[in-house]
Design a protein around this motif. Structure first.
Motif, PDB file in Angstrom:
ATOM      1  N   GLY A  71      12.807   2.059  -1.089  1.00 16.95           N
ATOM      2  CA  GLY A  71      11.729   2.534  -0.319  1.00 16.95           C
ATOM      3  C   GLY A  71      11.039   3.855  -0.433  1.00 16.95           C
ATOM      4  N   TYR A  97       5.800   8.524  -2.123  1.00 17.14           N
ATOM      5  CA  TYR A  97       5.481   7.591  -1.084  1.00 17.14           C
ATOM      6  C   TYR A  97       6.928   7.097  -0.313  1.00 17.14           C
ATOM      7  N   ARG A  98       6.812   6.695   0.821  1.00 14.74           N
ATOM      8  CA  ARG A  98       7.721   6.273   1.614  1.00 14.74           C
ATOM      9  C   ARG A  98       7.509   4.705   2.092  1.00 14.74           C
ATOM     10  N   ARG A  99       8.186   3.674   2.081  1.00 17.78           N
ATOM     11  CA  ARG A  99       7.873   2.505   2.591  1.00 17.78           C
ATOM     12  C   ARG A  99       8.062   2.460   4.110  1.00 17.78           C
ATOM     13  N   TRP A 105       3.034   1.422   2.823  1.00 17.92           N
ATOM     14  CA  TRP A 105       3.494   2.586   2.224  1.00 17.92           C
ATOM     15  C   TRP A 105       2.466   3.654   2.620  1.00 17.92           C
TER      16      TRP A 105
END
Length: 120
Positions: A71, A97-99, A105
């Motif tokens: 993630g 980036y984070r999911r 994202w």
């Protein structure tokens, strides 16, 4: 997100419209940009960049991608951006980036370091 999509997404942040930018940046994002106030967070970062004229073209080179945990994606690259009537801009950059959900994202960190100016 595969590497091709990562780079397409990052390029879109340079050339996309302000609404796309707002939708792609997390409210908790931290940014360091080479203009005052330099260090920005959340909505301050979103508004500062959304109000800046968009680039018409960007080339990303020296690309690296890391996935330190599920993630999370961290990228590093060199950007060369252009738009009419403005000297091309170059910087070494990072983004994280984070999911949030499947295929959703957001940018939580972005930093730009332009080349150092030569001393007189």
């Amino acid at each position: 997100m595969d590497d091709g999509r990562v780079w397409s997404f990052e390029e879109s942040l340079w050339v996309g419209d302000a609404e796309h930018y707002r939708a792609s940046i997390d409210d908790e994002c931290l940014m360091v940009l080479p203009a005052p106030p330099f260090v920005m967070s959340g909505q301050q970062a979103i508004e500062a960049v959304s109000a800046t004229p968009r680039w018409s073209k960007v080339e990303l080179s020296e690309r690296q991608v890391a996935r330190p945990q599920e993630g999370m994606i961290v990228i590093a690259y060199k950007a060369r951006a252009e738009r009419d009537g403005v000297t091309p801009y170059e910087a070494h950059c990072t983004s994280t980036y984070r999911r949030l959900a499947h295929e959703e994202w957001r940018v939580v960190q972005h930093q730009q370091t332009p080349p150092l100016l030569a001393s007189p």
